[in-house]
Design a protein around this motif. Structure first.
Motif, PDB file in Angstrom:
ATOM      1  N   HIS A   1       0.827  -1.227  -0.108  1.00  0.00           N
ATOM      2  CA  HIS A   1       0.048  -0.030   0.042  1.00  0.00           C
ATOM      3  C   HIS A   1       0.870   1.236  -0.040  1.00  0.00           C
ATOM      4  O   HIS A   1       0.516   2.296  -0.637  1.00  0.00           O
ATOM      5  CB  HIS A   1      -0.893   0.124   1.260  1.00  0.00           C
TER       6      HIS A   1
ATOM      7  N   ARG B   1       2.572   1.686  -3.357  1.00  0.00           N
ATOM      8  CA  ARG B   1       1.277   1.596  -4.269  1.00  0.00           C
ATOM      9  C   ARG B   1       2.027   0.563  -5.278  1.00  0.00           C
ATOM     10  O   ARG B   1       1.582   0.948  -6.556  1.00  0.00           O
ATOM     11  CB  ARG B   1       0.775   2.786  -4.808  1.00  0.00           C
TER      12      ARG B   1
ATOM     13  N   SER C   1      -3.966   0.910  -4.323  1.00  0.00           N
ATOM     14  CA  SER C   1      -3.191   0.190  -3.372  1.00  0.00           C
ATOM     15  C   SER C   1      -3.018  -1.318  -3.564  1.00  0.00           C
ATOM     16  O   SER C   1      -3.946  -2.068  -3.023  1.00  0.00           O
ATOM     17  CB  SER C   1      -3.530   0.689  -1.851  1.00  0.00           C
TER      18      SER C   1
ATOM     19  N   ASN D   1      -3.576  -5.007  -3.470  1.00  0.00           N
ATOM     20  CA  ASN D   1      -3.888  -5.863  -2.205  1.00  0.00           C
ATOM     21  C   ASN D   1      -3.808  -7.178  -2.217  1.00  0.00           C
ATOM     22  O   ASN D   1      -3.041  -7.693  -0.870  1.00  0.00           O
ATOM     23  CB  ASN D   1      -5.482  -5.530  -2.356  1.00  0.00           C
TER      24      ASN D   1
ATOM     25  N   GLY E   1      -5.917   1.145   0.903  1.00  0.00           N
ATOM     26  CA  GLY E   1      -4.659   1.699   1.594  1.00  0.00           C
ATOM     27  C   GLY E   1      -4.619   3.280   1.276  1.00  0.00           C
ATOM     28  O   GLY E   1      -3.649   3.860   1.941  1.00  0.00           O
TER      29      GLY E   1
END
Length: 297
Positions: A94, A97, A122, A124, A142
């Motif tokens: 996150h 990114r 973000s 996952n 995030g």
């Protein structure tokens, strides 16, 4: 050493769940997280890596000693991860990114951080295809606040699913999700399952040889919160982390049974020498449950 044990309530919803059995108590391997996520078993290291996202660290549980230590801190507010076929750790972060890979010497390679010049939200969770491509989901969890990353605006006009090819090319493969989260391939890699947490759906896609997706129908709807991480076993059953524990579904979408647990579950991974140990992140806990099912890699 396990810290304690907690009761697992096995709940059968379909007779096809009868062959699936296992521990009546889950071993508590760790109990001091804020929001744990992303367990991944490394056969070479005999360890489970997992994320404590709000505390920005990646932890490791050692099978030989039972000890839990800090693998990386700060940890990039990492979320989901997997071990690739070369034994390297792939993870979604996150904070940056991005999707990264940790090499055997400890150096970190950024695999993907943009699509069409725009930063991801973000990343996952992720899964590796046998052709070396890495598939991942990109919701906004995030960047919604500073709790699991850094508050920011989305640049991608939504939450989508992407494929990163071995040559570095990144393709958006699905763009009609509200909150794409866990994902997993079938054994023959002709089917991709993706959870849409915001809609409490599990969706099923057909995967073409060129990596394009079709279909995408809703296979099932979660009856307890929503599914987060998902994994498959060698019988094709789908295991999903939910608010009341682990749900086990048939490939046709029928709920076969549940492993009820007292904490909200975020993710799971099969591991151990026989790949028949479930490692489960459940709010502040890392749990292990030995079962009769065998997980896909």
């Amino acid at each position: 050493m396990a810290l304690d044990r907690i009761r697992v309530q096995w709940e059968r919803h379909d007779e096809r769940f009868a062959p699936v059995r296992g521990d009546r108590f889950a071993s508590v391997l760790y109990d001091d997280g804020a929001w744990l996520e992303g367990p991944a078993w490394s056969p070479a290291w005999r360890t489970v890596l997992f994320s404590d996202i709000p505390n920005d660290r990646v932890l490791s549980w050692d099978e030989a000693t039972g000890a839990v230590g800090v693998w990386r801190s700060p940890g990039g507010y990492a979320n989901g991860r997997t071990v690739d076929r070369a034994g390297r750790m792939l993870q979604c972060e996150h904070g940056s990114r991005s999707v990264t890979r940790t090499e055997p010497d400890g150096t970190v390679t950024v695999l993907a951080d943009r699509w069409a010049g725009k930063r991801f939200n973000s990343p996952n969770d992720l899964v590796e295809h046998s052709d070396g491509s890495v598939w991942f989901t990109d919701p906004t969890y995030g960047i919604q606040s500073d709790y699991e990353g850094f508050a920011a605006e989305s640049e991608t006009a939504g939450s989508h699913v992407y494929r990163r090819d071995p040559d570095g090319a990144v393709t958006r493969v699905a763009d009609d999700f509200a909150g794409p989260n866990g994902l997993a391939f079938s054994a023959d890699e002709r089917t991709l399952y993706v959870s849409d947490t915001e809609r409490a759906h599990l969706r099923r896609f057909d995967v073409a040889p060129d990596g394009t997706l079709s279909g995408g129908e809703v296979l099932a709807t979660c009856d307890a919160g929503a599914w987060d991480g998902v994994r498959l076993d060698t019988a094709g059953r789908i295991w999903g982390a939910a608010a009341d524990g682990l749900h086990v579904l048939d490939p046709d979408g029928t709920l076969l049974g549940k492993l009820l647990l007292p904490e909200t579950c975020s993710n799971l991974a099969f591991g151990g020498a026989k790949r028949n140990v479930l490692f489960v992140t459940a709010t502040h806990l890392l749990l292990s449950i030995r079962v009769t099912a065998t997980g896909l890699r």
